[in-house]
Design a protein around this motif. Structure first.
Motif, mmCIF file in Angstrom:
data_model
loop_
_atom_site.group_PDB
_atom_site.id
_atom_site.type_symbol
_atom_site.label_atom_id
_atom_site.label_comp_id
_atom_site.label_asym_id
_atom_site.label_seq_id
_atom_site.Cartn_x
_atom_site.Cartn_y
_atom_site.Cartn_z
ATOM 1 N N LYS B 289 53.756 38.827 32.090
ATOM 2 C CA LYS B 289 53.577 40.036 32.259
ATOM 3 C C LYS B 289 52.507 40.423 32.298
ATOM 4 C CE LYS B 289 58.560 41.245 31.268
ATOM 5 N NZ LYS B 289 59.228 42.231 30.290
ATOM 6 N N ILE B 290 50.780 39.913 31.956
ATOM 7 C CA ILE B 290 49.891 40.316 31.373
ATOM 8 C C ILE B 290 49.274 40.140 32.623
ATOM 9 C CG2 ILE B 290 48.708 40.555 29.696
ATOM 10 C CD1 ILE B 290 50.104 39.823 27.561
ATOM 11 N N THR B 291 49.576 39.060 33.054
ATOM 12 C CA THR B 291 48.496 38.424 34.303
ATOM 13 C C THR B 291 48.197 39.532 35.177
ATOM 14 O OG1 THR B 291 49.774 36.674 34.697
ATOM 15 C CG2 THR B 291 48.186 36.432 33.081
ATOM 16 N N GLU B 292 50.028 40.064 35.606
ATOM 17 C CA GLU B 292 50.015 40.132 37.063
ATOM 18 C C GLU B 292 48.494 41.497 36.859
ATOM 19 O OE1 GLU B 292 53.758 41.905 37.033
ATOM 20 O OE2 GLU B 292 54.452 40.256 36.789
ATOM 21 N N LYS B 293 49.106 42.159 35.891
ATOM 22 C CA LYS B 293 48.106 43.724 35.705
ATOM 23 C C LYS B 293 46.634 43.856 35.146
ATOM 24 C CE LYS B 293 51.764 44.752 33.082
ATOM 25 N NZ LYS B 293 52.520 45.626 31.474
ATOM 26 N N SER B 294 46.884 42.518 34.883
ATOM 27 C CA SER B 294 45.539 42.766 34.160
ATOM 28 C C SER B 294 44.300 41.366 34.687
ATOM 29 C CB SER B 294 45.055 42.308 32.459
ATOM 30 O OG SER B 294 43.904 42.476 31.809
ATOM 31 N N MET B 295 42.861 41.650 33.807
ATOM 32 C CA MET B 295 41.665 40.717 34.998
ATOM 33 C C MET B 295 42.168 39.796 33.600
ATOM 34 S SD MET B 295 39.324 39.348 36.569
ATOM 35 C CE MET B 295 38.124 40.381 37.712
ATOM 36 N N ILE B 296 42.054 38.156 33.821
ATOM 37 C CA ILE B 296 41.974 37.645 32.182
ATOM 38 C C ILE B 296 40.235 36.749 32.654
ATOM 39 C CG2 ILE B 296 43.138 35.800 30.419
ATOM 40 C CD1 ILE B 296 44.877 38.297 31.635
ATOM 41 N N ILE B 297 40.219 36.404 31.027
ATOM 42 C CA ILE B 297 38.457 36.069 31.254
ATOM 43 C C ILE B 297 38.774 34.812 29.817
ATOM 44 C CG2 ILE B 297 36.439 35.908 30.794
ATOM 45 C CD1 ILE B 297 36.525 39.374 31.403
ATOM 46 N N HIS B 298 38.829 33.821 30.157
ATOM 47 C CA HIS B 298 39.557 32.957 29.059
ATOM 48 C C HIS B 298 37.726 32.011 28.339
ATOM 49 C CE1 HIS B 298 42.775 30.440 26.947
ATOM 50 N NE2 HIS B 298 41.912 30.711 26.020
#
Lengths: 166, 542
Positions: B289-298
């Motif tokens: 649900k989070i990755t759908e809406k957000s750019m993820i930098i890890h």
């Protein structure tokens, strides 16, 4: 989908158990695993076949890399490597069928390594598909025992899997 | 000539180890004999598991690997839970175990256990030393592996005959040379540039701070990156205390037991910077649900963590401290986050802290007590919580300023806090160290009251007594139709009297007023202290 991994490891006791334990702990299933020493006696090479999607093979690769005795891991590109496995097969075979079975062996390039009254034992080295074909051709006679060593693979061309240490 | 046991001690000295935690036995006696000739201090625990926990508390408080020692067989197997605890929380730990003589290996003789095999899944690496001349190299490698890259426990198993064998001289290697081990510390420049651009362009960036920030000692870098670019910060349980909780940019703990506003923030963000956080299932329940809406930098030093639990747009493998430094250099203009920060602040203000002080009911209300306790503790105090309701009350209500919050976040090991607190206090004698536990967890390691007395560590213990295994009891109430087998603690002792039997000062609080008064007295007193707080058995976690 099947993925072929080539792994250089230090040739020490316990390394195979570490690799196997990693697969068990993370729930990865090994299709085949073959190990042998390389031209450098301190280093062994494992060829591991795993079945799964890209995410799984990426995890396998990363987790293998975390093991200290693992020197190098490479997922071999499909089509860019050749592979072979060793198969020993004992075929039920009456003397009058010998010629037919010998013919199959000759056509497939398998060697006869033992002859007995009711069986012939063949040795075959080739990729997985050809091994399967051979077994299919022999099935009508009766497969009494099949032993397969697992696949080993090497990249095509003159490139080699480098040990960073050397 | 020098024996293997003397070499072991010399190796520890070469690594500047001043303190080890352990429990002797026949198979480790040669080492103990040599240790007695050294300046290294040995703390005798009362059960081996607690030697590992104490060494882990020591390591977490001072950043250097902690060392624990046990004998073969049951001594070694008792260490396993402590080793696994350190593994799950990425704590640098060296576990030294004695082993039966080599010629008896594999024969199931008295006190033999294949400990390297048993610990395969819980160690970063392990050694069974078969030749005395390998000892210096093995120790050098072990310390290097334990403390670099993603830290973790390393086990060294040494047969008795290797400890008594002799060689001509001792020579400690300058460097560890391990072909298959080269942790990457600098982030990839292109990825860092891409990450900086993504953060700069985002409208609602959010930093998720995990335990990796603590391991990398990246506290300053994280705070200054957040402040200079005005990026809000939320924390996992393992990352608690990195961002001072009174900072206007701090918005609480995420996760199942976290703050609702922090969970809302992570779902509303358009660019998430995961710093040393492994996205465990208790921290992020629904990563998709989070990755759908957000750019993820890890950012993580362990490449295997990136993409394991959450799909990532920009992976950066490296030491969080170094990566944040180079990210800061690449940022240029800060993103415009004024509106976003104000929105999160409004959300946070809506979130009313749970729990109001109770007087006259015979009970201490735990959440308001933890708020009061944090106000009276020193700014740089170390708080160590156990596992259970006490942990959640502390994690969600204690206000960490410049100090530390230590807990068994990964494995969730009950009985962790008391031995870990002894280790932390011995590592940082000048810091205030308070350990929090429930009556379930305390009884898993209360034998360590003796270690506490003997070591002279000035640990203060707060025991939240609700006479049940509260966390499981709550679970049973919610999901098992209110049937609560085996979670009520009938046979509890009188804990105040128990402490008295050890000569430890103790007091019982039965209201928030008395708890605060006694807590102040506890903090001002000298020596160890046990404060028992009577808690309503029905007091909820959230």
């Amino acid at each position: 989908m099947k993925h072929t991994l080539s792994v250089l490891v230090e040739n020490q006791p316990g390394v195979l158990s570490r690799v196997a334990s990693l697969f068990a702990r993370r729930g990865f299933n090994i299709d085949s695993l073959a190990v042998g020493t390389t031209q450098n006696p301190k280093i062994s090479r494992m060829t591991i076949l795993v079945d799964g999607d890209d995410h799984l093979v990426e995890q396998v690769e990363k987790q293998l890399n975390k093991l200290i005795p693992v020197i190098k891991v490479k997922v071999l590109e499909p089509g860019a490597f050749v592979s072979s496995e060793l198969t020993l097969v004992k075929v039920a075979c009456k003397p009058k069928q010998h010629a037919e079975v010998l013919n199959v062996a000759r056509l497939m390039g398998a060697d006869v390594i033992d002859v007995a009254a009711a069986s012939l034992t063949l040795r075959f080295a080739g990729d997985e598909e050809r091994s399967r074909t051979l077994l299919e051709l022999l099935t009508p006679y009766g497969l009494r025992e099949v032993v397969r060593a697992g696949s080993i693979a090497i990249e095509k061309g003159s490139g080699v899997l480098k040990n960073n240490k050397e | 000539m020098i024996t293997g046991a003397e070499i072991m001690v010399r190796c520890l000295e070469s690594e500047q180890v001043g303190l080890v935690f352990g429990y002797p036995g026949a198979a480790i006696c040669p080492f103990y004999d040599s240790l007695s000739q050294s300046k290294i201090r040995h703390i005798l625990v009362r059960q081996e598991q607690n030697a590992a926990h104490a060494a882990s508390g020591y390591a977490r408080a001072c950043g250097k690997p902690g060392v624990c020692v046990a004998t073969s067989g049951p001594g070694a197997t008792n260490l396993i839970t402590g080793i696994a605890t350190a593994y799950m929380d990425s704590i640098p730990l060296i576990a030294i175990t004695g082993q039966v003589n080599q010629w008896l290996l594999g024969r199931d003789v008295f006190q033999e256990a294949d400990i390297t095999g048993a610990c395969e899944s819980f160690t970063k690496h392990s050694y069974l030393v078969k030749d005395v001349s390998d000892l210096p190299r093995v120790f050098k490698e072990a310390f290097h592996i334990a403390s670099t890259g993603r830290p973790g426990p390393v086990l060294i198993d040494i047969p008795t005959d290797v400890q008594t064998a002799e060689i001509g001289s001792f020579d400690y290697p300058q460097k560890a040379e391990i072909a298959g081990y080269r942790p990457r510390t600098q982030g990839h420049a292109v990825q860092v540039r891409r990450a900086a651009e993504a953060v700069r362009k985002s409208k609602r960036p959010l930093i998720v701070c995990g335990g990796g920030v603590v391991s990398a000692a990246a506290r300053e870098e994280l705070i200054s990156f957040a402040q200079e670019n005005q990026i809000p910060v939320v924390s996992t349980m393992m990352g608690l205390g990195v961002m001072p909780m009174d900072s206007p940019l701090y918005f609480g703990m995420i996760g199942m037991h976290g703050h609702e506003n922090a969970n809302r923030a992570i779902h509303a963000a358009d660019c998430i910077l995961l710093c040393g956080a492994r996205v465990g299932d208790r921290a992020v329940n629904d990563p998709e649900k989070i990755t759908e809406k957000s750019m993820i930098i890890h950012i993580d030093v362990d490449p295997a963590e990136i993409g394991k639990n959450m799909d990532v747009d920009i992976p950066i493998v490296g030491d969080v401290r170094l990566v944040l430094k180079s990210l800061a250099q690449q940022m240029g203009a800060a993103p415009e986050t004024g509106e976003w920060v104000r929105r999160l602040a409004r959300d946070k203000a809506e979130f009313v802290p749970h729990g109001t002080p109770q007087n006259g009911t015979g009970f201490v209300e735990p959440r308001s007590f933890f708020r009061a306790l944090s106000a009276m503790m020193r700014e740089n105090a170390i708080l160590i919580s156990d596992v259970g309701q006490n942990q959640i009350w502390a994690a969600s209500s204690f206000n960490v300023k410049l100090g530390r919050f230590l807990t068994s976040g990964g494995l969730g090991t009950m009985g962790y806090s008391l031995p870990a607190a002894v280790g932390a206090k011995l590592a940082k004698p000048d810091r205030q160290v308070v350990c929090i536990c429930g009556d379930g967890a305390f009884q898993m390691s209360m034998c360590e009251l003796a270690t506490l007395c003997e070591s002279g560590a000035e640990v203060k213990i707060v025991l939240m007594q609700n006479s049940r295994l509260g966390m499981v009891w709550e679970l049973q109430n919610r999901y098992y139709g209110g049937r609560c087998p085996a979670t009520e603690l009938e046979g509890n002792p009188d804990f105040v009297a128990l402490a008295g039997a050890y000569g430890i000062r103790s007091a019982l609080a039965d209201s928030n007023g008395s708890a605060e008064r006694l807590a102040r007295e506890m903090l001002e007193s000298r020596g160890p202290f046990l404060l028992v707080c009577r808690v309503d058995p029905g007091a909820p976690t959230l």
